[in-house]
Write an enzyme that holds these catalytic residues in place. Sequence first.
Site, PDB file in Angstrom:
ATOM      1  N   ASP A   1     -41.275 -13.843  36.897  1.00 57.94           N
ATOM      2  CA  ASP A   1     -41.514 -12.413  36.684  1.00 57.94           C
ATOM      3  C   ASP A   1     -42.870 -11.943  37.205  1.00 57.94           C
ATOM      4  OD1 ASP A   1     -42.522 -14.074  34.575  1.00 57.94           O
ATOM      5  OD2 ASP A   1     -42.877 -12.284  33.355  1.00 57.94           O
TER       6      ASP A   1
ATOM      7  N   GLU B   1     -41.926 -14.601  31.630  1.00 56.33           N
ATOM      8  CA  GLU B   1     -43.021 -15.336  30.980  1.00 56.33           C
ATOM      9  C   GLU B   1     -44.082 -14.389  30.438  1.00 56.33           C
ATOM     10  OE1 GLU B   1     -46.622 -16.923  29.988  1.00 56.33           O
ATOM     11  OE2 GLU B   1     -46.487 -15.843  31.885  1.00 56.33           O
ATOM     12  N   GLU B   2     -44.301 -13.270  31.138  1.00 53.21           N
ATOM     13  CA  GLU B   2     -45.367 -12.344  30.717  1.00 53.21           C
ATOM     14  C   GLU B   2     -45.020 -11.623  29.424  1.00 53.21           C
ATOM     15  OE1 GLU B   2     -48.173 -12.420  32.084  1.00 53.21           O
ATOM     16  OE2 GLU B   2     -47.919 -13.047  34.169  1.00 53.21           O
TER      17      GLU B   2
ATOM     18  N   ARG C   1     -54.849 -31.605  30.994  1.00 49.20           N
ATOM     19  CA  ARG C   1     -55.488 -31.976  29.741  1.00 49.20           C
ATOM     20  C   ARG C   1     -54.424 -32.410  28.750  1.00 49.20           C
ATOM     21  NH1 ARG C   1     -57.130 -30.437  24.730  1.00 49.20           N
ATOM     22  NH2 ARG C   1     -59.384 -30.611  24.362  1.00 49.20           N
TER      23      ARG C   1
ATOM     24  N   HIS D   1     -53.896 -11.262  37.039  1.00 50.19           N
ATOM     25  CA  HIS D   1     -53.607  -9.935  36.473  1.00 50.19           C
ATOM     26  C   HIS D   1     -54.523  -8.849  37.047  1.00 50.19           C
ATOM     27  CE1 HIS D   1     -51.236 -11.529  32.730  1.00 50.19           C
ATOM     28  NE2 HIS D   1     -51.113 -12.321  33.779  1.00 50.19           N
TER      29      HIS D   1
HETATM   30 NI    NI Z   1     -48.869 -16.491  34.679  1.00 50.67          NI
END
Ligand code: NI
Length: 397
Positions: A85, A143-144, A183, A370
Amino acid sequence: MTLATALTPIRPAIQALQPQLVQWRRTLHQRPELGFREVETAARVVELLRQWGYQPQTGIAQTGVVAVISGSRPGPVIGLRADMDALPIQELNTVPYRSQIDGVMHACGHDGHTAILLGVAHYLAHHREHLRGTVKLIFQPAEEGPGGAKPMIEAGVLENPRVEAMFGLHLWNDLPAGSVGVRSGPLMAASDFFRCQIQGRGGHGAKPQQTVDALVVAAQVVVALQSVVARQISPLEPAVVTVGEFHSGHARNVIADQATLGGTVRYFNPDLAKVIPQKLESIIQGICHAYGATYRWDYEYLYPPLVNDPAMTELVRSVAQQVVEPGLGILPDCQTLGGEDMSFFLQEVPGCYFFLGSANPSKGLDFPHHHPRFDFDEAVLSLGVELFIRCLEQYGR
Ligand code: NI
């Protein structure tokens, strides 16, 4: 397996994909679509997968796509995930492949993630004889937010066959192009959202004694909420409370009867999921009570913390050591309070999500995610494919 023998067989074939990876990415970049509306994107993904002999399942969690490929030898079932997305941002880049959709932009690199997973699909389809076990390619919507991972899991994407390990990556402009950030344990934070509506009693701007000034109450709430992290959570526990919205009042000489606050809460430790909202509400309750206001409070758990499995992380780290150029390095303590719904997959299946550095300041490709001028160094796309392919090869060895 030594470095030389590990690198020779697969690298040229993957690097030969680079022009196509760039082309797929740019095509997606020009036609960005918001979460759960990735209709054209999904159709493009499906078209390519079918060309390569896959029989993808479509329409999973609305616009999600899943394709399965099995090799000639038995082995594990591994899931790879990419999000598809874009964001409601007007692109300010002037590149030839800039967004053609007004107000929508791939400003987080998910076009690159989709292209990388297509590259993996292409490679596997053309090198099936070397594949051991089964790979599930998961192209996820939204996902956003509000999040496509959870509904995909509910739709059964981790079953039939059952996925036993998962990998995913995010192109990352906080890291130099070609480096890897990985990580063990918490990598990304829980992402919760809240809204609070404070109800006072409006009135004349010159007669405050007849009112309950919702704006003043809300202003005190905003400031006091910061004390939850600063004074009620251990300083050794990373957490953030951000009030991002404040709406109140509409005239200079009128005392506001209502104020609305909205914000987000981030933390790594799952124990804080209960503690923080309780403490936030008790502050709101106390301040409202003191001033004679009432309130309505909504707290929404959006994404849980993203926690990497130690063994899977070790695998990604060792793979990264084989492919990342010396000098670029692997950053072991890369961590962010950003949220990511890959976390839902990693609650179900051990896996590792990692960052693939994508910033290149010398090409002006280092705007943050973004941002309306976000773009990344496409040179890393084939590296993303190689990292995934090597994780598949070396899993369980
Ligand atoms: Ni992203």
